[in-house]
Write an enzyme that holds these catalytic residues in place. Structure first.
Site, mmCIF file in Angstrom:
data_model
loop_
_atom_site.group_PDB
_atom_site.id
_atom_site.type_symbol
_atom_site.label_atom_id
_atom_site.label_comp_id
_atom_site.label_asym_id
_atom_site.label_seq_id
_atom_site.Cartn_x
_atom_site.Cartn_y
_atom_site.Cartn_z
ATOM 1 N N TYR A 261 -97.186 16.097 -5.386
ATOM 2 C CA TYR A 261 -97.929 17.050 -4.535
ATOM 3 C C TYR A 261 -97.347 17.174 -3.132
ATOM 4 C CZ TYR A 261 -100.330 12.955 -2.546
ATOM 5 O OH TYR A 261 -100.613 11.766 -1.953
ATOM 6 N N SER B 260 -102.106 4.210 -2.963
ATOM 7 C CA SER B 260 -102.852 4.504 -1.740
ATOM 8 C C SER B 260 -103.883 3.424 -1.440
ATOM 9 C CB SER B 260 -103.613 5.824 -1.875
ATOM 10 O OG SER B 260 -102.740 6.860 -2.170
ATOM 11 N N ASN C 275 -113.443 6.227 -6.392
ATOM 12 C CA ASN C 275 -114.563 7.189 -6.369
ATOM 13 C C ASN C 275 -114.865 7.616 -7.787
ATOM 14 O OD1 ASN C 275 -111.797 8.638 -5.793
ATOM 15 N ND2 ASN C 275 -113.080 10.147 -6.825
ATOM 16 N N HIS D 39 -99.488 5.284 3.301
ATOM 17 C CA HIS D 39 -98.313 4.745 2.615
ATOM 18 C C HIS D 39 -97.268 4.414 3.677
ATOM 19 C CE1 HIS D 39 -99.163 5.812 -1.640
ATOM 20 N NE2 HIS D 39 -100.008 6.636 -1.061
HETATM 21 N N1 HPA Z 1 -108.869 12.615 -8.385
HETATM 22 C C1 HPA Z 1 -107.535 12.587 -8.309
HETATM 23 N N2 HPA Z 1 -106.873 11.635 -7.677
HETATM 24 C C2 HPA Z 1 -107.570 10.658 -7.094
HETATM 25 C C3 HPA Z 1 -108.971 10.612 -7.132
HETATM 26 C C4 HPA Z 1 -109.657 11.648 -7.820
HETATM 27 O O1 HPA Z 1 -110.895 11.677 -7.902
HETATM 28 N N3 HPA Z 1 -109.357 9.503 -6.440
HETATM 29 C C5 HPA Z 1 -108.216 8.898 -6.018
HETATM 30 N N4 HPA Z 1 -107.138 9.596 -6.409
#
Ligand code: HPA
Length: 278
Positions: free
Chosen positions: A84, A29, A239, A60
């Site tokens: 998912y 991503s 993050n 994507h």
């Molecule tokens: N958790 C799960 N998948 C992710 C995260 C996260 O904090 N950040 C980017 N993909």
């Protein structure tokens, strides 16, 4: 379920691009821009490839890009199939098996991930040293296809040590040239998603030994090792894990961070592909 054979997909791809492929790359991503680096690119939308599903997630592109990079032939998956999204694991690993059928020897898996280690801030990259499969399912469950690999494949060294070293050396070289980024190393925990984690879950995954969490990579890494490919995994930390920063997590933030590191990411990937060679 797909009844297609990855060998059929490989034959179809060969009909469009007949040079041998040694290395395949999966772009996570926000990291799709790397495919723009490919020279003499042949682009094949997934819906044209027999057996491939479609990628539905924002960010994507959903195409396979074949071409060369500094003289090395590569196949680049611009967008992947996530568990998912509702795909069966067989569909998630179908492109991996297609690469194996094409004769690829190496697979580079990239992803966006949340960091569980506050030293590894958003914008850092992490070379994956090992994984925890917390997706609740193993992609090799079911009848084993002996033509790809054994029933009980070893997973002692999923992520190739030499490839990890290439990443560290090339990251150091880029840093010397003035790029400013942090390269961490650690264990990637693959989760099914699509929710981000709760703060309690993040604390649990930390205790279990995870350094980063994400929703991909593990199935493809397992299928690739089953088929004997050498695997490299690189996470782009987008993050901090839930509860670690005091802020909530947005998909937009994940995409923005991918965009922010794309210069360094491109350069690193290009150099590592060169080191892996043909
Ligand atoms: N958790 C799960 N998948 C992710 C995260 C996260 O904090 N950040 C980017 N993909």
């Amino acid at each position: 379920m797909t009844s297609k054979d990855p060998r059929e997909a490989a034959d179809f791809i060969r009909s469009r691009f007949d040079r041998p492929i040694s290395t395949a790359v999966v772009l996570g991503s926000g990291l799709g821009a790397f495919a723009d680096e490919i020279e003499d690119a042949v682009r094949i939308p997934y819906e044209e490839i027999p057996g491939f599903a479609r990628s539905t997630v924002e960010g994507h592109a959903g195409q396979l890009v074949l071409g060369s990079l500094d003289g090395v032939n590569v196949a680049v998956q611009q967008g992947r199939f996530h568990f998912y999204e509702g795909y069966e694991m067989e569909q998630v690993i179908f492109p991996t098996r297609t690469f194996a059928s094409l004769g690829a020897k190496n697979l580079i898996l990239t992803n966006a991930a949340g960091s569980l280690n506050t030293d590894m801030k958003p914008g850092s990259l992490m070379v994956i040293t090992d994984h925890l499969n917390c997706m609740g399912v193993n992609p090799l469950r079911g009848k084993n296809d002996d033509s790809f690999g054994p029933r009980f494949p070893d997973m002692t060294e999923v992520y190739d040590r030499e490839f990890q070293q290439f990443v560290e050396e090339e990251a150091a070289a880029i840093t010397t040239k003035g790029a400013d980024f942090y390269l961490g190393r650690g264990v990637y925990c693959g989760l099914s998603g699509p929710t981000y984690e709760t703060p309690a879950e993040i604390r649990m995954y930390r205790l279990l030994g995870a350094d980063a969490v994400g929703m991909s990579t593990v199935p493809e890494a397992i299928a690739a090792r089953h088929a004997g490919l050498r695997v490299l995994g690189i996470s782009c930390i987008t993050n901090l894990g839930a509860g670690l920063s005091g802020e909530i997590i947005h998909h937009a933030e994940v995409m923005e961070t991918g965009d922010r590191v794309k210069g360094v990411f491109r350069e690193l990937l290009r150099r590592v592909i060169g080191r892996i060679g043909s």
